[in-house]
Scaffold this motif. Structure first.
Motif, mmCIF file in Angstrom:
data_model
loop_
_atom_site.group_PDB
_atom_site.id
_atom_site.type_symbol
_atom_site.label_atom_id
_atom_site.label_comp_id
_atom_site.label_asym_id
_atom_site.label_seq_id
_atom_site.Cartn_x
_atom_site.Cartn_y
_atom_site.Cartn_z
ATOM 1 N N ASN A 36 0.836 -1.197 0.000
ATOM 2 C CA ASN A 36 0.000 0.000 0.000
ATOM 3 C C ASN A 36 0.874 1.251 0.000
ATOM 4 O O ASN A 36 0.955 1.978 1.010
ATOM 5 C CB ASN A 36 -0.931 -0.010 1.215
ATOM 6 C CG ASN A 36 -1.885 -1.184 1.182
ATOM 7 O OD1 ASN A 36 -2.762 -1.254 0.330
ATOM 8 N ND2 ASN A 36 -1.719 -2.126 2.096
ATOM 9 N N GLN A 69 0.043 4.881 1.303
ATOM 10 C CA GLN A 69 0.043 5.245 2.726
ATOM 11 C C GLN A 69 1.365 5.876 3.165
ATOM 12 O O GLN A 69 1.473 6.331 4.312
ATOM 13 C CB GLN A 69 -0.200 4.001 3.579
ATOM 14 C CG GLN A 69 -1.550 3.344 3.384
ATOM 15 C CD GLN A 69 -1.729 2.106 4.256
ATOM 16 O OE1 GLN A 69 -0.977 1.891 5.210
ATOM 17 N NE2 GLN A 69 -2.719 1.305 3.940
ATOM 18 N N TRP A 70 2.359 5.913 2.285
ATOM 19 C CA TRP A 70 3.711 6.293 2.694
ATOM 20 C C TRP A 70 4.279 7.364 1.772
ATOM 21 O O TRP A 70 3.925 7.442 0.589
ATOM 22 C CB TRP A 70 4.622 5.055 2.675
ATOM 23 C CG TRP A 70 4.130 4.000 3.606
ATOM 24 C CD1 TRP A 70 3.312 2.950 3.301
ATOM 25 C CD2 TRP A 70 4.376 3.924 5.003
ATOM 26 N NE1 TRP A 70 3.034 2.213 4.423
ATOM 27 C CE2 TRP A 70 3.695 2.783 5.490
ATOM 28 C CE3 TRP A 70 5.137 4.685 5.896
ATOM 29 C CZ2 TRP A 70 3.723 2.405 6.829
ATOM 30 C CZ3 TRP A 70 5.175 4.311 7.238
ATOM 31 C CH2 TRP A 70 4.476 3.186 7.688
ATOM 32 N N GLN A 97 -0.156 -7.258 5.713
ATOM 33 C CA GLN A 97 0.271 -6.595 4.513
ATOM 34 C C GLN A 97 1.785 -6.534 4.528
ATOM 35 O O GLN A 97 2.428 -7.022 5.455
ATOM 36 C CB GLN A 97 -0.347 -5.184 4.446
ATOM 37 C CG GLN A 97 -0.047 -4.300 5.654
ATOM 38 C CD GLN A 97 -0.721 -2.943 5.552
ATOM 39 O OE1 GLN A 97 -0.879 -2.371 4.461
ATOM 40 N NE2 GLN A 97 -1.110 -2.417 6.680
ATOM 41 N N ARG A 100 4.026 -3.752 4.641
ATOM 42 C CA ARG A 100 4.526 -2.842 5.679
ATOM 43 C C ARG A 100 3.375 -2.491 6.621
ATOM 44 O O ARG A 100 2.331 -2.008 6.184
ATOM 45 C CB ARG A 100 5.101 -1.576 5.043
ATOM 46 C CG ARG A 100 5.714 -0.593 6.035
ATOM 47 C CD ARG A 100 6.156 0.683 5.343
ATOM 48 N NE ARG A 100 7.399 0.524 4.598
ATOM 49 C CZ ARG A 100 8.608 0.779 5.101
ATOM 50 N NH1 ARG A 100 8.729 1.193 6.357
ATOM 51 N NH2 ARG A 100 9.684 0.632 4.342
ATOM 52 N N SER A 159 0.915 -0.580 8.838
ATOM 53 C CA SER A 159 0.486 0.814 8.727
ATOM 54 C C SER A 159 0.790 1.591 10.005
ATOM 55 O O SER A 159 0.711 1.058 11.115
ATOM 56 C CB SER A 159 -1.012 0.877 8.435
ATOM 57 O OG SER A 159 -1.332 0.212 7.239
ATOM 58 N N ARG A 160 1.090 2.872 9.839
ATOM 59 C CA ARG A 160 1.322 3.710 11.014
ATOM 60 C C ARG A 160 0.049 4.426 11.472
ATOM 61 O O ARG A 160 0.020 5.021 12.540
ATOM 62 C CB ARG A 160 2.414 4.734 10.720
ATOM 63 C CG ARG A 160 2.094 5.702 9.603
ATOM 64 C CD ARG A 160 3.245 6.661 9.348
ATOM 65 N NE ARG A 160 2.990 7.526 8.207
ATOM 66 C CZ ARG A 160 3.856 8.444 7.756
ATOM 67 N NH1 ARG A 160 5.011 8.595 8.362
ATOM 68 N NH2 ARG A 160 3.548 9.182 6.713
ATOM 69 N N GLY A 170 -4.611 4.662 10.671
ATOM 70 C CA GLY A 170 -5.769 4.031 10.046
ATOM 71 C C GLY A 170 -6.360 2.937 10.909
ATOM 72 O O GLY A 170 -5.822 2.564 11.960
ATOM 73 N N GLN A 208 -4.071 -0.110 11.936
ATOM 74 C CA GLN A 208 -2.679 0.251 12.166
ATOM 75 C C GLN A 208 -1.958 -0.756 13.048
ATOM 76 O O GLN A 208 -0.721 -0.799 13.071
ATOM 77 C CB GLN A 208 -2.594 1.642 12.796
ATOM 78 C CG GLN A 208 -3.169 1.745 14.200
ATOM 79 C CD GLN A 208 -3.330 3.188 14.635
ATOM 80 O OE1 GLN A 208 -4.361 3.797 14.382
ATOM 81 N NE2 GLN A 208 -2.307 3.735 15.259
ATOM 82 N N HIS A 259 6.296 -2.527 12.566
ATOM 83 C CA HIS A 259 6.601 -1.156 12.950
ATOM 84 C C HIS A 259 8.060 -0.985 13.364
ATOM 85 O O HIS A 259 8.658 0.078 13.145
ATOM 86 C CB HIS A 259 5.699 -0.726 14.119
ATOM 87 C CG HIS A 259 4.263 -0.582 13.747
ATOM 88 N ND1 HIS A 259 3.236 -0.921 14.594
ATOM 89 C CD2 HIS A 259 3.659 -0.141 12.610
ATOM 90 C CE1 HIS A 259 2.067 -0.687 14.014
ATOM 91 N NE2 HIS A 259 2.305 -0.220 12.807
#
Length: 633
Positions: free
Chosen positions: A10, A13-14, A336, A338, A340-341, A343, A346, A354
């Motif tokens: 994704n 998102q980054w 996934q 990476r 997510s940080r 959402g 997360q 992380h």
């Protein structure tokens, strides 16, 4: 072609400077396939008809340069905010009549014409732009189909579907038994989706609506699939199934429509329970595929559906993955790539957590990628031969989830899982079959709480037994026809003569009952009369609890209560299904290799000798605690 390995990527998102780092880390981990764009509709089409493909162009070019292929998603599972504002009537309406607002995924009505049109527009835009891109490996339509809507647009489509299914109102009224509670319909316009009502809804209406939802979503998938096939005839098209009781999807039918059967699997248990559930899911999906290609599209590096969200124990990521590969999966994918940080998800585990690449999870991800590179891809034809089949019918599951049953504790999924689990612990290879399938190739067929059954399927089971097969039927099977109408004259209805019994009454249990030699019985009991069968186990009061009926060249067993695993295993052993397996040690034999996995914390003996494809070391019939090998045969 090597096994596919990767997960949902994704990049939207980054920041863009992270994208190149992602590709470098993917190469380090052995990733060769990523799913891109599942929830990116709002980034791809920020306003109606205006597309911003530049960022996706750069992502796909980076991946292609890195030697990583793409499972490119059509993002119709998550319509953008502008669409919801422009078409509020396309937002989901719950069975309580509440129209949901934008703010999560799956907030749409699959029957809304505006949604169907917008879905095709974005599909065409993606197909035309990327049909020749070197990264494109397959198309991924939607995500985890299954969300129903009860709005007026769904109601109109439901009525059209009902006309096609039943023909006329007289047939529908008969099928739905609308004479009860004065529900007789005199005009099609009177029929709505099964919304919240004063008391119990009509079970036949509820079941037909779930059938309709499956067919309506399949029509949505077909529309996009056909367009993509027109644009890219050589690129396979799939969608990812989710194994969940809320998803009204008939996977036997759907699996004939996809080019690759793909599944997301998140076990609800942990430890040994997770290994058992993983084997169950992989065998089920392999059976749906019927010898055609299939792929584990999503799993997690941790537990996300259990009592707490936590990492998997060391080695579990690889063992769970190899359970799928052993049963024919074309690869191993995760949700996934990476973590997510921000959402809603997360805290969902990622291949790259992380904490970054300096982590135990990422090291195991890299080790798994290296191991998969050394395992040849399984052929498309069936790779695991099973002598035992477990009947699986989603419509029967939906009916058992319906209203007004004698006990709320009847659980179709739990019954199917128990049948598979007991065989798995015995080392007996199993597959799944639909009640309408030809069962003659199996030496035994298990029937877990198959509440609904057609006359044709019932005749097929009788012919199977008469032809020499062994049938093991669990309670609450054969009770109703395909319209949920109870079969009269004594239970278990359509299977009464095959089983050689007649059940006079059901007695759901409020407490545990002990059966001599068979252990604890819970949930259910019955007053069983023998009509050709013999009693193998009896209730404390003397009535038959487990019976055996010799019919033609075969034998039909009946279990009238919910036994614990030990008791059910004893029934299967008496039926000739005892295996030589060690609980927690999994040995799966393909035609040209054998997978052995030790899910226990102790060293174990296994009937496997040769050279491990993963390590290149000799295997001498022993497995380390938590160890696994793949050996050619």
């Amino acid at each position: 072609m090597p096994l596919w390995y990767g997960g949902d990527h994704n990049p939207e998102q980054w920041p863009e400077e992270v994208w190149a780092e992602d590709v470098a880390l993917m190469r380090r981990a052995g990733v060769n396939l990523v799913t891109v764009g599942v929830f990116s509709w709002s980034r791809l089409e920020p306003s109606e008809g205006r597309y911003t493909f530049g960022w996706l162009d750069r992502v796909l070019d980076l991946l292609a340069d890195g030697g990583i292929r793409v499972d490119l998603a059509v993002p119709t599972a998550s319509p953008p905010p502008w669409f919801s504002l422009a078409h509020p009537d396309a937002l989901t309406v719950t069975r309580d009549g509440v129209r949901l607002t934008h703010g999560s995924r799956d907030t749409y009505c699959v029957s809304a014409p505006a949604y169907r049109e917008a879905s095709l527009r974005v599909t065409r835009a993606l197909g035309e732009r990327y049909r020749d891109h070197p990264a494109l490996a397959m198309w991924h339509v939607h995500n985890e189909y299954g969300t129903p809507c009860h709005c007026d647009q769904a109601g109109a489509a439901f009525r059209t579907w009902l006309r096609e299914r039943h023909g006329g109102l007289d047939a529908l009224n008969d099928a739905w038994t609308t004479a009860f509670w004065g529900q007789h319909y005199s005009d099609w316009a009177q029929i709505t989706p099964p919304r919240a009502t004063q008391y119990l809804p009509n079970p036949a209406q509820a079941l037909d609506f779930r059938r309709f939802v499956s067919e309506e979503m399949l029509a949505h998938f077909r529309e996009q699939r056909d367009l993509l096939r027109e644009l890219t005839p050589e690129v396979p098209v799939t969608t990812n199934y989710v194994l969940a009781g809320w998803a009204s999807i008939d996977h036997w039918k759907w699996s004939r429509e996809v080019d690759l059967v793909a599944v997301d699997h998140y076990p609800s248990g942990q430890g040994m329970a997770a290994a058992e559930q993983t084997a169950f899911a992989a065998d089920l999906v392999r059976s749906w595929a019927g010898g055609r290609p299939w792929l584990l599209m999503e799993q997690a590096t941790g537990y996300v559906l259990g009592p707490r969200m936590s990492p998997k124990e060391p080695g579990e990521i690889a063992r769970h993955s190899l359970q799928h590969v052993a049963r024919g999966s074309k690869g191993v994918m995760f949700f996934q790539w990476r973590a997510s940080r921000g959402g809603a998800e997360q805290w969902h585990p990622g291949m790259l957590p992380h904490t970054g690449p300096d982590s135990r999870v990422f090291r195991e991800v890299c080790d798994l990628g290296e191991a998969l590179e050394r395992i040849p891809t399984p052929p498309d034809e069936p790779v695991v031969e099973a002598e035992v089949a477990i009947l699986w019918d989603e419509e029967a599951w939906w009916a058992v989830q319906g209203p007004g049953l004698p006990s709320a504790e009847i659980d179709y999924l739990a019954a199917a899982e128990q049948a598979h689990r007991v065989l798995w612990r015995q080392g007996v290879a199993a597959c799944f079959a639909h009640p309408s399938h030809d069962l003659s190739a199996y030496r035994a067929v298990l029937v877990p709480s198959l509440y609904l059954i057609s006359d044709e399927a019932a005749r097929g089971l009788r012919a199977y037994v008469e032809g020499g097969g062994t049938l093991v039927v669990s309670f609450f099977s054969g009770i109703a026809d395909e319209h949920t109408r109870i079969r009269l004259g004594g239970y278990p209805g359509a299977l009464r003569e095959t089983l050689g019994i007649r059940v006079e009454e059901f007695h759901p249990l409020a407490e545990t009952v002990e059966l001599p030699e068979y252990g604890r019985a819970t949930v259910w009991s019955e007053i069983v009369h023998l009509d050709g069968a013999e009693a193998i186990a009896r209730y404390p009061g003397g009535g038959p609890a487990v019976t055996r009926h010799r019919l033609g060249g075969g034998t039909a067993w009946y279990v009238s209560t919910r036994l614990d695993d030990r008791g059910y295993a004893r029934v299967l052993a008496h039926a000739g299904l005892a295996g030589g397996g060690v609980p927690g040690v999994e040995v799966v034999r393909q035609r040209d290799r054998v997978f052995a996995l030790n899910h226990t914390g102790d060293e174990q003996h296994v009937p496997v000798h040769g050279t491990d494809l993963i390590t290149g070391k000799p295997v001498g019939g022993r497995l380390d605690p938590g160890g696994y090998v793949v050996v050619p045969v």
